[in-house]
Scaffold this active site. Sequence first.
Site, PDB file in Angstrom:
ATOM      1  N   THR A   1     -10.206 -23.067  50.577  1.00 41.15           N
ATOM      2  CA  THR A   1     -10.298 -24.369  51.256  1.00 41.15           C
ATOM      3  C   THR A   1      -9.650 -24.283  52.640  1.00 41.15           C
ATOM      4  O   THR A   1     -10.221 -24.750  53.636  1.00 41.15           O
ATOM      5  CB  THR A   1      -9.640 -25.477  50.408  1.00 41.15           C
ATOM      6  OG1 THR A   1     -10.152 -25.395  49.078  1.00 41.15           O
ATOM      7  CG2 THR A   1      -9.944 -26.851  50.974  1.00 41.15           C
TER       8      THR A   1
ATOM      9  N   LYS B   1     -14.659 -35.707  39.551  1.00 42.02           N
ATOM     10  CA  LYS B   1     -13.229 -35.574  39.876  1.00 42.02           C
ATOM     11  C   LYS B   1     -12.440 -36.067  38.666  1.00 42.02           C
ATOM     12  O   LYS B   1     -12.921 -36.927  37.919  1.00 42.02           O
ATOM     13  CB  LYS B   1     -12.899 -36.426  41.102  1.00 42.02           C
ATOM     14  CG  LYS B   1     -11.661 -35.990  41.846  1.00 42.02           C
ATOM     15  CD  LYS B   1     -11.905 -34.811  42.767  1.00 42.02           C
ATOM     16  CE  LYS B   1     -10.608 -34.273  43.310  1.00 42.02           C
ATOM     17  NZ  LYS B   1     -10.808 -33.271  44.361  1.00 42.02           N
TER      18      LYS B   1
ATOM     19  N   ASP C   1      -6.648 -29.355  42.263  1.00 44.77           N
ATOM     20  CA  ASP C   1      -6.494 -30.278  43.400  1.00 44.77           C
ATOM     21  C   ASP C   1      -4.982 -30.470  43.529  1.00 44.77           C
ATOM     22  O   ASP C   1      -4.199 -29.607  43.068  1.00 44.77           O
ATOM     23  CB  ASP C   1      -7.233 -31.599  43.131  1.00 44.77           C
ATOM     24  CG  ASP C   1      -7.323 -32.501  44.358  1.00 44.77           C
ATOM     25  OD1 ASP C   1      -8.110 -32.211  45.267  1.00 44.77           O
ATOM     26  OD2 ASP C   1      -6.568 -33.500  44.449  1.00 44.77           O
TER      27      ASP C   1
HETATM   28  P1  NDP Z   1      -1.094 -29.230  46.744  1.00 40.50           P
HETATM   29  O1  NDP Z   1      -0.570 -29.978  45.589  1.00 40.50           O
HETATM   30  O2  NDP Z   1      -1.098 -27.747  46.716  1.00 40.50           O
HETATM   31  O3  NDP Z   1      -0.348 -29.687  48.080  1.00 40.50           O
HETATM   32  C1  NDP Z   1      -0.333 -31.009  48.487  1.00 40.50           C
HETATM   33  C2  NDP Z   1       0.552 -31.121  49.708  1.00 40.50           C
HETATM   34  O4  NDP Z   1       0.419 -32.438  50.241  1.00 40.50           O
HETATM   35  C3  NDP Z   1       2.034 -30.937  49.382  1.00 40.50           C
HETATM   36  O5  NDP Z   1       2.690 -30.382  50.473  1.00 40.50           O
HETATM   37  C4  NDP Z   1       2.485 -32.377  49.132  1.00 40.50           C
HETATM   38  O6  NDP Z   1       3.875 -32.584  49.336  1.00 40.50           O
HETATM   39  C5  NDP Z   1       1.683 -33.112  50.176  1.00 40.50           C
HETATM   40  N1  NDP Z   1       1.478 -34.508  49.739  1.00 40.50           N
HETATM   41  C6  NDP Z   1       0.972 -34.930  48.560  1.00 40.50           C
HETATM   42  N2  NDP Z   1       0.984 -36.262  48.498  1.00 40.50           N
HETATM   43  C7  NDP Z   1       1.502 -36.692  49.662  1.00 40.50           C
HETATM   44  C8  NDP Z   1       1.759 -37.966  50.204  1.00 40.50           C
HETATM   45  N3  NDP Z   1       1.509 -39.075  49.516  1.00 40.50           N
HETATM   46  N4  NDP Z   1       2.300 -38.018  51.463  1.00 40.50           N
HETATM   47  C9  NDP Z   1       2.566 -36.894  52.165  1.00 40.50           C
HETATM   48  N5  NDP Z   1       2.348 -35.656  51.689  1.00 40.50           N
HETATM   49  C10 NDP Z   1       1.818 -35.559  50.463  1.00 40.50           C
HETATM   50  O7  NDP Z   1      -2.598 -29.796  46.965  1.00 40.50           O
HETATM   51  P2  NDP Z   1      -3.803 -29.137  47.761  1.00 40.50           P
HETATM   52  O8  NDP Z   1      -3.298 -28.381  48.920  1.00 40.50           O
HETATM   53  O9  NDP Z   1      -4.689 -28.483  46.778  1.00 40.50           O
HETATM   54  O10 NDP Z   1      -4.586 -30.444  48.262  1.00 40.50           O
HETATM   55  C11 NDP Z   1      -4.285 -31.090  49.494  1.00 40.50           C
HETATM   56  C12 NDP Z   1      -5.456 -31.958  49.901  1.00 40.50           C
HETATM   57  O11 NDP Z   1      -6.647 -31.138  50.035  1.00 40.50           O
HETATM   58  C13 NDP Z   1      -5.838 -33.065  48.908  1.00 40.50           C
HETATM   59  O12 NDP Z   1      -6.333 -34.184  49.628  1.00 40.50           O
HETATM   60  C14 NDP Z   1      -6.991 -32.440  48.133  1.00 40.50           C
HETATM   61  O13 NDP Z   1      -7.836 -33.422  47.551  1.00 40.50           O
HETATM   62  C15 NDP Z   1      -7.688 -31.677  49.243  1.00 40.50           C
HETATM   63  N6  NDP Z   1      -8.572 -30.599  48.807  1.00 40.50           N
HETATM   64  C16 NDP Z   1      -8.078 -29.572  48.034  1.00 40.50           C
HETATM   65  C17 NDP Z   1      -8.913 -28.547  47.662  1.00 40.50           C
HETATM   66  C18 NDP Z   1      -8.413 -27.362  46.937  1.00 40.50           C
HETATM   67  O14 NDP Z   1      -9.185 -26.398  46.786  1.00 40.50           O
HETATM   68  N7  NDP Z   1      -7.177 -27.307  46.476  1.00 40.50           N
HETATM   69  C19 NDP Z   1     -10.354 -28.581  47.983  1.00 40.50           C
HETATM   70  C20 NDP Z   1     -10.751 -29.650  48.873  1.00 40.50           C
HETATM   71  C21 NDP Z   1      -9.860 -30.630  49.219  1.00 40.50           C
HETATM   72  P3  NDP Z   1       4.862 -32.700  48.055  1.00 40.50           P
HETATM   73  O15 NDP Z   1       5.009 -31.299  47.565  1.00 40.50           O
HETATM   74  O16 NDP Z   1       6.104 -33.298  48.602  1.00 40.50           O
HETATM   75  O17 NDP Z   1       4.172 -33.597  47.077  1.00 40.50           O
END
Ligand code: NDP
Length: 448
Positions: A212, A129, A169
Amino acid sequence: MTAAKDYIETVYQKVEKRGPHQAEFLQAVREMFDTIEPAIEKNPQFIKWNILEQLAEPERVISFRVPWVADDGTVQINKGFRVQYNSALGPYKGGIRFHPTVNESILKFLGFEQMFKNSLTGLPIGGGKGGADFDPKGKSDEEIMRFCQSFMTELQKYIGPIQDVPAGDIGVSGREIGYMYGQYKRLNGAHSGVLTGKPVSMNGSLARTEATGYGLVYYTEEMLQSNGKSFKDQKVVVSGSGNVATYAIEKVHEFGGTVIACSDSNGYIYDESGIDLALLKQIKEVERKRLTEYADRKDSADYVEGSVWDIDVPFAIALPCATQNEISGNQAAQMVKNGVYCVSEGANMPSDLDAIHVYLENGVYYGPAKAANAGGVATSALEMAQNAQHGHWTFERVDEELKAIMKNIFKTVEETAKEYDLEGNYLAGVNIASFLNVANAMVFQGVV
Ligand code: NDP
């Protein structure tokens, strides 16, 4: 105390002493260690080879300075990392996160989870990571590009198609991967499968963007069906509105469920008529705006500040898809009171340890992240296979493979829980099955 329990506790104390302030990492280790005692009891060779202590230390943590120039001419400095966690099963594989909260503890917890998750896919990939404490929010395209180029100038020294293959991510999607890929190519003079999640026009895989979120829903549907239930006609709450959340919502709607709320880091929208996905994509993916816009444009929706997990309405299924520790024990208890019988994790470690206890005590069907969100990395491995073959598979083929992988992961989890007399304890099934895959590979390879 059994020898296995004694061993687990001794190692945990050492890990805690080594990094007492790495709260997220310790939490991930604790959760894993709390469930694998029966596997250690059956396999005393893991004690002989001190596998747990080896697993609790990444093979390598690389950290570096990322200097870049902002649009106003000021010189900015961020801290970049790559945690090459474990290569027992294959090249390090895992995403890159750009978020101001990124630090070594968070990336170590993510790397630790990733190595186990990757092992469940059955594909030859180790765990890693990386990321930086860079906040992409509010930055211009040019700033994002300069940052990505500087980040890759350093990172490229440590990665390669058979060594370490990063992906996206939080804060890293096709745009950022594209800029990093361009810089890698410039510095190495080679088009290679060194990153996954590439745009399709640059040798990316169809269906990787969706993987995902889709995979989460495929896994959850398997778990529900195994218990005589399904998404059909169920109310669902999803947190986040990024990559994972968006495609989870899309698939839930295809499966006949209704997503009534989703969120960002400031608040959530509640739309009882069901989230309008076309509008959500327009606002988040095209216009890159905040969720408040959604409520401004849709009469049936309200915007509420705060955590979506404080929502006090009846619903059945929770899909946390935002970030770590977004659900506390109290919030989990309120969900159960509101009728939630299934929680399945798109985000990594979104439930804290108290929340997990609430799920287990209340018989909630629980899909831990290591299994439920493995569809992203599995499809990344399919992208690596396509790159190695210099070929492209159709969307349908990748989606079919993804479905089969998620189905198979659930089967392994269910069977492992049964084998250890823990039927229905999917947390134990996930942790034991994934631990055995990595631990056996490490014993096989000796102390290296
Ligand atoms: P994105 O950046 O596309 O989206 C993240 C989302 O989560 C946004 O809506 C963001 O809101 C919100 N968010 C981020 N930080 C916080 C916080 N502290 N409190 C509340 N909301 C928050 O990321 P992904 O969708 O790619 O990833 C989301 C999760 O999925 C993560 O945990 C990641 O590790 C996991 N994941 C992702 C994969 C992938 O293929 N992308 C694979 C496996 C797991 P805002 O825009 O306001 O920041």
